[in-house]
Design a protein around this motif. Sequence first.
Motif, PDB file in Angstrom:
ATOM      1  N   ALA A  41      44.259 -40.741  -2.281  1.00 58.44           N
ATOM      2  CA  ALA A  41      43.074 -40.698  -1.419  1.00 58.44           C
ATOM      3  C   ALA A  41      43.344 -39.862  -0.164  1.00 58.44           C
ATOM      4  O   ALA A  41      42.482 -39.091   0.268  1.00 58.44           O
ATOM      5  CB  ALA A  41      42.638 -42.109  -1.035  1.00 58.44           C
ATOM      6  N   ILE A  42      44.531 -39.984   0.402  1.00 57.18           N
ATOM      7  CA  ILE A  42      44.899 -39.196   1.585  1.00 57.18           C
ATOM      8  C   ILE A  42      44.908 -37.711   1.227  1.00 57.18           C
ATOM      9  O   ILE A  42      44.316 -36.874   1.918  1.00 57.18           O
ATOM     10  CB  ILE A  42      46.273 -39.623   2.144  1.00 57.18           C
ATOM     11  CG1 ILE A  42      46.223 -41.056   2.673  1.00 57.18           C
ATOM     12  CG2 ILE A  42      46.742 -38.655   3.234  1.00 57.18           C
ATOM     13  CD1 ILE A  42      47.593 -41.666   2.974  1.00 57.18           C
ATOM     14  N   LYS A  43      45.568 -37.382   0.130  1.00 54.61           N
ATOM     15  CA  LYS A  43      45.673 -35.975  -0.292  1.00 54.61           C
ATOM     16  C   LYS A  43      44.305 -35.387  -0.623  1.00 54.61           C
ATOM     17  O   LYS A  43      43.999 -34.253  -0.250  1.00 54.61           O
ATOM     18  CB  LYS A  43      46.615 -35.864  -1.484  1.00 54.61           C
ATOM     19  CG  LYS A  43      48.056 -36.181  -1.135  1.00 54.61           C
ATOM     20  CD  LYS A  43      48.929 -36.271  -2.367  1.00 54.61           C
ATOM     21  CE  LYS A  43      50.311 -36.793  -1.987  1.00 54.61           C
ATOM     22  NZ  LYS A  43      51.140 -37.070  -3.163  1.00 54.61           N
ATOM     23  N   THR A  44      43.471 -36.162  -1.301  1.00 58.80           N
ATOM     24  CA  THR A  44      42.123 -35.690  -1.640  1.00 58.80           C
ATOM     25  C   THR A  44      41.314 -35.437  -0.375  1.00 58.80           C
ATOM     26  O   THR A  44      40.610 -34.429  -0.272  1.00 58.80           O
ATOM     27  CB  THR A  44      41.408 -36.724  -2.545  1.00 58.80           C
ATOM     28  OG1 THR A  44      42.166 -36.858  -3.754  1.00 58.80           O
ATOM     29  CG2 THR A  44      39.993 -36.289  -2.864  1.00 58.80           C
ATOM     30  N   TYR A  45      41.415 -36.333   0.593  1.00 62.42           N
ATOM     31  CA  TYR A  45      40.685 -36.156   1.850  1.00 62.42           C
ATOM     32  C   TYR A  45      41.129 -34.864   2.545  1.00 62.42           C
ATOM     33  O   TYR A  45      40.294 -34.078   3.003  1.00 62.42           O
ATOM     34  CB  TYR A  45      40.878 -37.356   2.779  1.00 62.42           C
ATOM     35  CG  TYR A  45      39.996 -37.278   4.000  1.00 62.42           C
ATOM     36  CD1 TYR A  45      38.715 -37.799   3.979  1.00 62.42           C
ATOM     37  CD2 TYR A  45      40.428 -36.642   5.163  1.00 62.42           C
ATOM     38  CE1 TYR A  45      37.879 -37.705   5.088  1.00 62.42           C
ATOM     39  CE2 TYR A  45      39.603 -36.543   6.274  1.00 62.42           C
ATOM     40  CZ  TYR A  45      38.332 -37.072   6.226  1.00 62.42           C
ATOM     41  OH  TYR A  45      37.508 -36.965   7.323  1.00 62.42           O
ATOM     42  N   LEU A  46      42.435 -34.650   2.615  1.00 63.29           N
ATOM     43  CA  LEU A  46      42.943 -33.434   3.263  1.00 63.29           C
ATOM     44  C   LEU A  46      42.493 -32.184   2.506  1.00 63.29           C
ATOM     45  O   LEU A  46      42.088 -31.195   3.120  1.00 63.29           O
ATOM     46  CB  LEU A  46      44.466 -33.478   3.379  1.00 63.29           C
ATOM     47  CG  LEU A  46      45.031 -34.547   4.326  1.00 63.29           C
ATOM     48  CD1 LEU A  46      46.555 -34.571   4.257  1.00 63.29           C
ATOM     49  CD2 LEU A  46      44.564 -34.342   5.748  1.00 63.29           C
ATOM     50  N   ASP A  47      42.549 -32.235   1.175  1.00 63.32           N
ATOM     51  CA  ASP A  47      42.100 -31.093   0.367  1.00 63.32           C
ATOM     52  C   ASP A  47      40.628 -30.776   0.631  1.00 63.32           C
ATOM     53  O   ASP A  47      40.224 -29.614   0.663  1.00 63.32           O
ATOM     54  CB  ASP A  47      42.288 -31.375  -1.129  1.00 63.32           C
ATOM     55  CG  ASP A  47      43.749 -31.331  -1.567  1.00 63.32           C
ATOM     56  OD1 ASP A  47      44.570 -30.722  -0.861  1.00 63.32           O
ATOM     57  OD2 ASP A  47      44.057 -31.923  -2.625  1.00 63.32           O
ATOM     58  N   THR A  48      39.834 -31.800   0.819  1.00 64.73           N
ATOM     59  CA  THR A  48      38.390 -31.653   0.993  1.00 64.73           C
ATOM     60  C   THR A  48      37.992 -31.277   2.415  1.00 64.73           C
ATOM     61  O   THR A  48      37.044 -30.524   2.617  1.00 64.73           O
ATOM     62  CB  THR A  48      37.683 -32.973   0.607  1.00 64.73           C
ATOM     63  OG1 THR A  48      38.071 -33.335  -0.717  1.00 64.73           O
ATOM     64  CG2 THR A  48      36.175 -32.843   0.666  1.00 64.73           C
ATOM     65  N   HIS A  49      38.727 -31.780   3.419  1.00 72.33           N
ATOM     66  CA  HIS A  49      38.278 -31.643   4.807  1.00 72.33           C
ATOM     67  C   HIS A  49      39.066 -30.645   5.656  1.00 72.33           C
ATOM     68  O   HIS A  49      38.702 -30.422   6.810  1.00 72.33           O
ATOM     69  CB  HIS A  49      38.259 -33.014   5.480  1.00 72.33           C
ATOM     70  CG  HIS A  49      37.196 -33.895   4.926  1.00 72.33           C
ATOM     71  ND1 HIS A  49      37.375 -34.657   3.792  1.00 72.33           N
ATOM     72  CD2 HIS A  49      35.923 -34.102   5.314  1.00 72.33           C
ATOM     73  CE1 HIS A  49      36.261 -35.305   3.520  1.00 72.33           C
ATOM     74  NE2 HIS A  49      35.364 -34.987   4.424  1.00 72.33           N
ATOM     75  N   LEU A  50      40.116 -30.068   5.114  1.00 75.47           N
ATOM     76  CA  LEU A  50      40.774 -28.962   5.804  1.00 75.47           C
ATOM     77  C   LEU A  50      40.142 -27.696   5.260  1.00 75.47           C
ATOM     78  O   LEU A  50      40.134 -27.466   4.054  1.00 75.47           O
ATOM     79  CB  LEU A  50      42.289 -28.984   5.559  1.00 75.47           C
ATOM     80  CG  LEU A  50      43.037 -30.166   6.178  1.00 75.47           C
ATOM     81  CD1 LEU A  50      44.500 -30.147   5.773  1.00 75.47           C
ATOM     82  CD2 LEU A  50      42.904 -30.163   7.703  1.00 75.47           C
ATOM     83  N   HIS A  51      39.579 -26.881   6.142  1.00 73.74           N
ATOM     84  CA  HIS A  51      38.772 -25.737   5.733  1.00 73.74           C
ATOM     85  C   HIS A  51      39.539 -24.426   5.850  1.00 73.74           C
ATOM     86  O   HIS A  51      40.301 -24.240   6.791  1.00 73.74           O
ATOM     87  CB  HIS A  51      37.504 -25.658   6.591  1.00 73.74           C
ATOM     88  CG  HIS A  51      36.692 -26.912   6.533  1.00 73.74           C
ATOM     89  ND1 HIS A  51      35.954 -27.258   5.437  1.00 73.74           N
ATOM     90  CD2 HIS A  51      36.546 -27.917   7.424  1.00 73.74           C
ATOM     91  CE1 HIS A  51      35.359 -28.420   5.664  1.00 73.74           C
ATOM     92  NE2 HIS A  51      35.707 -28.843   6.862  1.00 73.74           N
TER      93      HIS A  51
END
Length: 192
Positions: free
Chosen positions: A125-135
């Motif tokens: 979940a942490i990795k997915t969030y970073l993948d999604t929200h770092l632009h």
Amino acid sequence: MLKQQMEQYIAERVQDNKIGLFDIEKEYAEKHQLLQEVIATEKAFHAQVFERCNKETEDLISTETAAFLNEPISYLKKQNNEFVYVESNIFELVRIDAIALEFDDVFETYTALFGLKLQKKFGDAIKTYLDTHLHGDNAKHSVMFSAEDGLWDVNFALGYVEGFNETQSFEEIYNMIYRFVFKLVEAIEEAQ
């Protein structure tokens, strides 16, 4: 997780039906009806430990005062042999132990490094969030669980966080990181 911590945080800090909250905390508290008759006022960032350290040796260069928070983060580019280390009880709510900021002269990026006190099961979940929200193209981050410390070692380039600018002050950067991690923890809680 976050909701319980917010309830406890409010209960422990409310005085005369008032509590200091960042805007993101206030939004969350209102969304989850945690304020009841409590009035939220704006709170300021403060740190218990604020140090400049040598990147190679990790030796302390100087303990800083709150005035240093007004310096632009570009200070780290000019003094690229240093990193800034901050501990703040403000971070406890989102389970950050401390934050180190540095300028990576190899990749020419400003980097945030911190420990995140979440269970090992939240790694994806942490990795997915970073993948999604770092632009941005090739947004860089590193997330590794430390069984020894029982926390996630998180490292990401600030340039990929929406709104980052190297003219921002350290205080603005810490608030940006706090807001980013608050949203991460909130997203993990809502996905459960």
